[in-house]
Design an enzyme around this catalytic site. Structure first.
Site, PDB file in Angstrom:
ATOM      1  N   PRO A   1      31.955  39.213  34.802  1.00 43.88           N
ATOM      2  CA  PRO A   1      32.804  40.152  34.125  1.00 43.88           C
ATOM      3  C   PRO A   1      32.816  41.676  34.153  1.00 43.88           C
ATOM      4  O   PRO A   1      31.717  42.457  34.497  1.00 43.88           O
ATOM      5  CB  PRO A   1      32.258  39.390  32.999  1.00 43.88           C
ATOM      6  CG  PRO A   1      31.027  38.888  33.362  1.00 43.88           C
ATOM      7  CD  PRO A   1      30.715  38.881  34.744  1.00 43.88           C
ATOM      8  N   HIS A   2      33.976  42.340  34.050  1.00 42.29           N
ATOM      9  CA  HIS A   2      34.000  43.770  33.660  1.00 42.29           C
ATOM     10  C   HIS A   2      35.029  44.204  32.893  1.00 42.29           C
ATOM     11  O   HIS A   2      35.956  43.643  32.852  1.00 42.29           O
ATOM     12  CB  HIS A   2      34.052  44.221  35.555  1.00 42.29           C
ATOM     13  CG  HIS A   2      35.583  43.857  35.715  1.00 42.29           C
ATOM     14  ND1 HIS A   2      35.434  42.040  37.050  1.00 42.29           N
ATOM     15  CD2 HIS A   2      36.636  43.763  36.000  1.00 42.29           C
ATOM     16  CE1 HIS A   2      36.652  41.647  36.874  1.00 42.29           C
ATOM     17  NE2 HIS A   2      37.751  42.966  37.200  1.00 42.29           N
ATOM     18  N   GLY A   3      34.995  45.485  32.588  1.00 46.35           N
ATOM     19  CA  GLY A   3      35.577  46.078  31.926  1.00 46.35           C
ATOM     20  C   GLY A   3      35.418  47.650  32.249  1.00 46.35           C
ATOM     21  O   GLY A   3      34.563  48.121  32.154  1.00 46.35           O
TER      22      GLY A   3
END
Length: 152
Positions: free
Chosen positions: A65-67
C-alpha cells in the site's frame, strides 16, 4: 536508496491482528503517524483512495500500500506481517502476508517510484519472502532486509 535508510524498527509490526484490508492499513499507519506527526486518519484516507484505483496486493503474498500526502515532511515506510493472511484483493486472489507501506510527500514522485521499485525487486526473491514470513521480531525483519538490501 536502501530500504533500511527509511524503515525504522518501531514501524515494523510482526503480528498484524486485522483480517481485512482497511484494518491492516489502520494498524500499519499507527507507528508512522507517531514518528511523522501526520494525522493517522489522513494517512488511512490517502492509502484507501489509492486502493480504490486498484489493489496494491501484487500477488505472491505481498501487499505494498502506498500513496502521497500533502504536508508530509519526509517519506515514511512501515512493514507488517500477517500470520493468517489477509484478503487484500491481490492480483492472484491469494491471501497477503507481507506488507510494506509507503507514504511520501505529495511532490516526491521520483523517490516514491524508486523505493517502490526497490521493494518490489527484493520481494521477487522467494527465499527472502519465506524468511520474512517466519520472522519473529522486528529485529529479525531488519536483519533479513539488511542482507538483501546490501546485495543490490
Amino acid at each position: 536508496m536502501k530500504i533500511l535508510d527509511v524503515l525504522r524498527k518501531d514501524a515494523i509490526i510482526v503480528d498484524l491482528k486485522s483480517t481485512e484490508k482497511k484494518g491492516v492499513i489502520e494498524e500499519l499507519v499507527v507507528p508512522l503517524a507517531q514518528s511523522s506527526g501526520a494525522d493517522p486518519a489522513d494517512l488511512v484516507k490517502v492509502l484507501m483512495e489509492r486502493e480504490r484505483l486498484g489493489s496494491t496486493g501484487i500477488g505472491g503474498g505481498i501487499g505494498i500500500p502506498h500513496g502521497k500526502l500533502k504536508g508530509l515532511d519526509s517519506l515514511v515506510v512501515g512493514f507488517g506481517l500477517s500470520r493468517k493472511g489477509v484478503n487484500f484483493e491481490s492480483m492472484d486472489g491469494r491471501p497477503t502476508h507481507i506488507f510494506f507501506l509507503l507514504v511520501t510527500p505529495e511532490n516526491s514522485i521520483d523517490i516514491h517510484l524508486k523505493l517502490l521499485s526497490r521493494i518490489s525487486r527484493i520481494l521477487k526473491n522467494d527465499l527472502l519472502k519465506q524468511r520474512l514470513r517466519n520472522a519473529k521480531t522486528s529485529e529479525d525483519v531488519l536483519n533479513i532486509i539488511r542482507e538483501e538490501d546490501e546485495s543490490f
